[in-house]
Write a protein that holds these residues in place. Structure first.
Motif, PDB file in Angstrom:
ATOM      1  N   TRP A 445      80.960 -30.711   4.285  1.00  0.00           N
ATOM      2  CA  TRP A 445      79.798 -30.447   5.163  1.00  0.00           C
ATOM      3  C   TRP A 445      78.042 -30.310   4.209  1.00  0.00           C
ATOM      4  CZ3 TRP A 445      75.442 -27.453   6.734  1.00  0.00           C
ATOM      5  CH2 TRP A 445      75.111 -27.537   8.111  1.00  0.00           C
ATOM      6  N   THR A 446      78.516 -29.741   3.125  1.00  0.00           N
ATOM      7  CA  THR A 446      77.169 -29.227   2.199  1.00  0.00           C
ATOM      8  C   THR A 446      77.260 -30.345   1.005  1.00  0.00           C
ATOM      9  OG1 THR A 446      78.975 -28.031   1.080  1.00  0.00           O
ATOM     10  CG2 THR A 446      77.287 -26.918   2.383  1.00  0.00           C
ATOM     11  N   GLN A 447      78.228 -31.632   1.323  1.00  0.00           N
ATOM     12  CA  GLN A 447      77.853 -32.665   0.268  1.00  0.00           C
ATOM     13  C   GLN A 447      76.563 -33.332   0.268  1.00  0.00           C
ATOM     14  OE1 GLN A 447      81.284 -35.465   0.598  1.00  0.00           O
ATOM     15  NE2 GLN A 447      82.494 -33.997  -0.739  1.00  0.00           N
ATOM     16  N   GLU A 448      75.856 -33.490   1.382  1.00  0.00           N
ATOM     17  CA  GLU A 448      74.731 -34.179   1.682  1.00  0.00           C
ATOM     18  C   GLU A 448      73.672 -33.185   2.341  1.00  0.00           C
ATOM     19  OE1 GLU A 448      74.737 -37.161   0.608  1.00  0.00           O
ATOM     20  OE2 GLU A 448      76.802 -37.553   0.508  1.00  0.00           O
ATOM     21  N   ARG A 449      73.863 -31.984   2.532  1.00  0.00           N
ATOM     22  CA  ARG A 449      72.985 -31.020   3.301  1.00  0.00           C
ATOM     23  C   ARG A 449      73.163 -29.740   2.803  1.00  0.00           C
ATOM     24  NH1 ARG A 449      76.910 -32.188   6.727  1.00  0.00           N
ATOM     25  NH2 ARG A 449      76.357 -33.647   8.274  1.00  0.00           N
ATOM     26  N   ASP A 450      71.738 -28.821   2.799  1.00  0.00           N
ATOM     27  CA  ASP A 450      71.978 -27.408   2.464  1.00  0.00           C
ATOM     28  C   ASP A 450      72.705 -26.702   3.523  1.00  0.00           C
ATOM     29  OD1 ASP A 450      70.974 -28.077  -0.211  1.00  0.00           O
ATOM     30  OD2 ASP A 450      68.815 -27.499   0.670  1.00  0.00           O
ATOM     31  N   PHE A 451      73.485 -25.620   3.080  1.00  0.00           N
ATOM     32  CA  PHE A 451      73.699 -24.417   4.174  1.00  0.00           C
ATOM     33  C   PHE A 451      72.513 -23.599   4.435  1.00  0.00           C
ATOM     34  CE2 PHE A 451      76.050 -20.984   5.797  1.00  0.00           C
ATOM     35  CZ  PHE A 451      76.733 -21.623   7.042  1.00  0.00           C
ATOM     36  N   PRO A 452      71.693 -23.726   5.634  1.00  0.00           N
ATOM     37  CA  PRO A 452      70.547 -23.010   5.489  1.00  0.00           C
ATOM     38  C   PRO A 452      70.965 -21.472   5.475  1.00  0.00           C
ATOM     39  CG  PRO A 452      71.228 -23.849   7.865  1.00  0.00           C
ATOM     40  CD  PRO A 452      72.159 -24.462   6.769  1.00  0.00           C
ATOM     41  N   PRO A 453      69.730 -20.894   5.007  1.00  0.00           N
ATOM     42  CA  PRO A 453      70.057 -19.393   4.951  1.00  0.00           C
ATOM     43  C   PRO A 453      69.825 -18.526   6.143  1.00  0.00           C
ATOM     44  CG  PRO A 453      68.155 -19.788   4.142  1.00  0.00           C
ATOM     45  CD  PRO A 453      68.715 -21.027   4.413  1.00  0.00           C
ATOM     46  N   PHE A 454      70.779 -17.401   6.133  1.00  0.00           N
ATOM     47  CA  PHE A 454      70.627 -16.720   7.615  1.00  0.00           C
ATOM     48  C   PHE A 454      69.329 -16.030   7.869  1.00  0.00           C
ATOM     49  CE2 PHE A 454      75.166 -17.420   7.491  1.00  0.00           C
ATOM     50  CZ  PHE A 454      75.634 -17.192   8.947  1.00  0.00           C
ATOM     51  N   ALA A 455      68.869 -15.891   9.001  1.00  0.00           N
ATOM     52  CA  ALA A 455      67.560 -15.049   9.092  1.00  0.00           C
ATOM     53  C   ALA A 455      67.981 -13.648   8.938  1.00  0.00           C
ATOM     54  CB  ALA A 455      67.173 -15.203  10.478  1.00  0.00           C
ATOM     55  N   ALA A 456      66.750 -12.996   8.504  1.00  0.00           N
ATOM     56  CA  ALA A 456      67.053 -11.408   7.877  1.00  0.00           C
ATOM     57  C   ALA A 456      67.483 -10.710   9.014  1.00  0.00           C
ATOM     58  CB  ALA A 456      65.757 -11.128   7.279  1.00  0.00           C
ATOM     59  N   GLN A 457      67.075 -11.105  10.336  1.00  0.00           N
ATOM     60  CA  GLN A 457      67.244 -10.367  11.638  1.00  0.00           C
ATOM     61  C   GLN A 457      67.703 -11.480  12.427  1.00  0.00           C
ATOM     62  OE1 GLN A 457      63.962  -8.655  13.456  1.00  0.00           O
ATOM     63  NE2 GLN A 457      65.262  -6.923  14.207  1.00  0.00           N
ATOM     64  N   SER A 458      69.117 -11.122  13.401  1.00  0.00           N
ATOM     65  CA  SER A 458      69.303 -12.059  14.379  1.00  0.00           C
ATOM     66  C   SER A 458      68.360 -12.135  15.436  1.00  0.00           C
ATOM     67  CB  SER A 458      70.799 -11.647  14.706  1.00  0.00           C
ATOM     68  OG  SER A 458      70.666 -10.666  15.583  1.00  0.00           O
ATOM     69  N   PHE A 459      68.569 -13.318  16.451  1.00  0.00           N
ATOM     70  CA  PHE A 459      67.732 -13.192  17.407  1.00  0.00           C
ATOM     71  C   PHE A 459      67.995 -12.117  18.597  1.00  0.00           C
ATOM     72  CE2 PHE A 459      66.835 -14.745  21.734  1.00  0.00           C
ATOM     73  CZ  PHE A 459      65.504 -14.795  21.692  1.00  0.00           C
ATOM     74  N   HIS A 460      69.354 -11.952  18.451  1.00  0.00           N
ATOM     75  CA  HIS A 460      69.766 -10.937  19.636  1.00  0.00           C
ATOM     76  C   HIS A 460      68.962  -9.459  18.961  1.00  0.00           C
ATOM     77  CE1 HIS A 460      72.933 -13.110  20.875  1.00  0.00           C
ATOM     78  NE2 HIS A 460      72.602 -12.929  21.965  1.00  0.00           N
ATOM     79  N   ASP A 461      69.095  -9.076  17.911  1.00  0.00           N
ATOM     80  CA  ASP A 461      68.559  -7.975  17.376  1.00  0.00           C
ATOM     81  C   ASP A 461      66.923  -7.563  17.500  1.00  0.00           C
ATOM     82  OD1 ASP A 461      70.837  -7.007  16.673  1.00  0.00           O
ATOM     83  OD2 ASP A 461      70.812  -7.545  14.394  1.00  0.00           O
ATOM     84  N   TRP A 462      66.396  -9.056  17.333  1.00  0.00           N
ATOM     85  CA  TRP A 462      64.760  -9.029  17.571  1.00  0.00           C
ATOM     86  C   TRP A 462      64.367  -9.042  18.767  1.00  0.00           C
ATOM     87  CZ3 TRP A 462      61.870 -12.001  20.536  1.00  0.00           C
ATOM     88  CH2 TRP A 462      60.476 -11.872  20.465  1.00  0.00           C
ATOM     89  N   TRP A 463      65.338  -9.500  19.787  1.00  0.00           N
ATOM     90  CA  TRP A 463      64.980  -9.463  21.127  1.00  0.00           C
ATOM     91  C   TRP A 463      65.357  -7.917  21.678  1.00  0.00           C
ATOM     92  CZ3 TRP A 463      63.171 -12.747  24.693  1.00  0.00           C
ATOM     93  CH2 TRP A 463      63.053 -12.410  25.948  1.00  0.00           C
ATOM     94  N   ARG A 464      66.240  -7.327  21.294  1.00  0.00           N
ATOM     95  CA  ARG A 464      66.550  -6.010  21.552  1.00  0.00           C
ATOM     96  C   ARG A 464      65.248  -4.873  21.056  1.00  0.00           C
ATOM     97  NH1 ARG A 464      72.088  -6.320  21.575  1.00  0.00           N
ATOM     98  NH2 ARG A 464      71.940  -6.670  19.283  1.00  0.00           N
ATOM     99  N   GLU A 465      65.016  -5.231  19.953  1.00  0.00           N
ATOM    100  CA  GLU A 465      63.753  -4.583  19.219  1.00  0.00           C
ATOM    101  C   GLU A 465      62.479  -4.739  19.906  1.00  0.00           C
ATOM    102  OE1 GLU A 465      64.499  -4.470  14.964  1.00  0.00           O
ATOM    103  OE2 GLU A 465      62.379  -4.232  14.954  1.00  0.00           O
ATOM    104  N   ASN A 466      62.037  -5.861  20.109  1.00  0.00           N
ATOM    105  CA  ASN A 466      60.911  -6.173  20.688  1.00  0.00           C
ATOM    106  C   ASN A 466      60.612  -6.365  22.187  1.00  0.00           C
ATOM    107  OD1 ASN A 466      59.121  -6.719  18.332  1.00  0.00           O
ATOM    108  ND2 ASN A 466      61.040  -7.745  17.845  1.00  0.00           N
ATOM    109  N   ARG A 467      61.717  -6.667  22.782  1.00  0.00           N
ATOM    110  CA  ARG A 467      61.631  -7.011  24.289  1.00  0.00           C
ATOM    111  C   ARG A 467      62.583  -6.370  25.280  1.00  0.00           C
ATOM    112  NH1 ARG A 467      57.919  -9.783  22.802  1.00  0.00           N
ATOM    113  NH2 ARG A 467      57.343 -11.900  22.991  1.00  0.00           N
ATOM    114  N   GLY A 468      63.487  -5.670  24.457  1.00  0.00           N
ATOM    115  CA  GLY A 468      64.574  -5.059  25.157  1.00  0.00           C
ATOM    116  C   GLY A 468      64.095  -3.968  26.229  1.00  0.00           C
ATOM    117  N   LYS A 469      62.921  -3.306  26.199  1.00  0.00           N
ATOM    118  CA  LYS A 469      62.433  -2.472  27.151  1.00  0.00           C
ATOM    119  C   LYS A 469      62.022  -2.979  28.241  1.00  0.00           C
ATOM    120  CE  LYS A 469      61.659   1.015  23.619  1.00  0.00           C
ATOM    121  NZ  LYS A 469      61.124   0.238  22.404  1.00  0.00           N
TER     122      LYS A 469
END
Ligand code: SF4
Length: 469
Positions: A445-469
């Motif tokens: 898989w990585t012979q022809e492409r980069d393995f992208p870095p993980f985001a510092a915060q997952s979308f789920h965590d972001w959603w809980r923090e910003n929209r959860g309420k």
């Protein structure tokens, strides 16, 4: 010899290393694609015309059996003979029978993909019948003993320089750098062949049900000469080419040349509804139409019936980044590119061309380019689903695991967090912010492409923090 569709990856790797081929593909696909965009852009309402064309083809498919019977009845009434061919063998047998009946020694043929599909030329050669291709591109392919690589432009894979070399080697053309002079030389060679031919063959772009008419569009005039000069005309036409009415044809004939070659209209539109009447001095005395199934009924009865709406314009090939990179011969089939990746496994048997549905980035350029809006990406995905069992074991296991994780939210979130921590740790060991090379068995898989870095915060965590309420 035609390549093996199941060796697509190997064929593609060789194609990528072929600099001549890359030059030809860059020029050919860029020109065809940009001409199409301009020609479609001239239409007042291209989107509406596309849907009208799609509607015409889908209506024809809905009533396909009745339409074909109508075609047969109308043609027969005007003296044509209609023959049905279940498969390639039966179609070849029909052509050979006609040749025997009319004592045919020499024949000419205008461009037709179905005659490629049924391997007609080798069968005629074996029977001692000389069949000459009269489309310039097909003629070059024939004298080169190779295969067409595009459904509209058979020599898309050749540069002008390569064509010149073939013509000098095989038919003694003197050196010239002028494409016009090369065309004239071939034309002179072919002119004699029409006059000597006992039989002329064609395919058919459309079969108009309301009058029983075979329509062949072309630019070189060779279809008219191939079908009008010899005393016998045989048209081999796929059963999916039927359209209900002339009005539907008028819609589709505006879309086909614009999508294929960027022309508003082809130079010639040839219509055949029967043999020449006795009062006419010109035209064939005998006209045969062979209606070819060869697996189309199976497609018709499957979830892939929409693929039969294809009008073989080649636009999806020109727009496809995979076709643009590796060309048509890599697909190992008469039908290449995105639509070929669907039609070939369906006609040859899915397991016999299992690599082709995976030869796509699913970017959707094919669907956007298609003049009848065929949902090619969805059908490629359906074929991938049907072909899961032929995938490598690690992919099968991986996809099952992926599916399981996606259907269990807690597992998915925990797995995501762990993978993120592991990826960060692995990246920091190499001093970067992402992984350059995955470990075996995932390293391909990585012979022809980069393995992208993980985001510092997952979308789920972001959603809980910003929209959860
Ligand atoms: S699928 Fe659409 S774009 Fe591709 S050849 Fe057929 S009609 Fe043309």
């Amino acid at each position: 010899m035609e390549k093996d569709p199941n060796l697509f990856v190997e064929n593609a790797a060789a194609a990528l290393d072929d600099t001549d081929l890359q030059t030809a593909l860059d020029r050919g696909t860029y020109n065809a694609n940009s001409r199409r965009v301009v020609a479609m852009g001239e239409l007042e309402d291209a989107a509406a015309l596309r849907q009208q064309g799609r509607g015409a083809k889908l209506r024809a498919l809905h009533d396909l059996p009745e339409m074909l019977e109508q075609v047969e009845a109308k043609l027969t009434r005007r003296g044509a003979r209609v023959l049905w061919a279940t498969d390639a063998e039966e179609a070849r047998a029909h052509v050979l029978d006609i040749c025997r009946k009319h004592d045919v020694k020499r024949a000419v043929k205008s461009k037709s993909m179905v005659t490629e599909e049924i391997y007609l030329l080798p069968a005629l050669e074996q029977a001692g019948i000389e069949m000459v291709e009269t489309d310039l591109g097909e003629y070059i392919v024939q004298i080169d003993h190779s295969h067409p690589s595009h459904i509209v432009m058979p020599i898309m894979h050749m540069t002008k320089e390569r064509v010149r070399g073939i013509m000098m080697d095989k038919i003694g053309m003197p050196y010239t750098d002028d494409a016009g002079e090369m065309t004239l030389y071939a034309r002179k060679m072919l002119r004699e062949k029409y006059l000597q031919a006992d039989l002329g063959m064609s395919g058919g772009n459309f079969l108009i049900a309301e009058t029983g008419t075979v329509v062949v569009v072309c630019n070189e005039g060779n279809a008219r000469l191939s079908t009008g000069v010899p005393p016998v005309h045989v048209a081999v036409v796929g059963i999916e080419k039927v359209v209900p009415t002339w009005e539907d044809f008028v819609t589709l004939v505006q879309l086909l040349p614009r999508s294929a070659t960027g022309q508003r209209m082809t130079v010639y539109v040839n219509c055949f509804s029967g043999p020449a009447p006795a009062t006419e001095a010109d035209g064939p005395q005998d006209f045969y139409v062979i209606l070819l199934d060869n697996g189309r009924s199976n497609i018709y009865a499957s979830d892939y019936a929409e693929a039969l709406a294809c009008i073989r314009c080649g636009a999806c090939l020109n727009a496809c980044p995979v076709y643009q990179s590796v060309g048509g011969l890599s697909y190992g089939s008469v039908y290449s590119g995105p639509i070929g990746a669907i039609v070939t496994p369906l006609l040859k048997g899915k397991e016999n061309a299992s690599a082709l549905p995976f030869a796509s980035s699913l970017c959707g350029a094919c669907k956007s380019a298609c003049p009848v809006d065929i949902n090619i990406p969805d059908m490629l995905l359906m074929l991938r689903r049907d072909l899961q069992h032929v995938q490598e074991p690690q992919i099968q296991v991986g996809m099952k695991g992926y599916g399981f994780a996606f259907s269990h939210p807690l597992l998915y979130q925990t797995g995501g967090r762990l993978a993120s921590i592991a990826a960060r740790a692995a990246a920091s060991m190499t001093g970067g912010d992402h992984i350059d090379q995955l470990p075996p068995p995932f390293d391909g898989w990585t012979q022809e492409r980069d393995f992208p870095p993980f985001a510092a915060q997952s979308f789920h965590d972001w959603w809980r923090e910003n929209r959860g309420k």
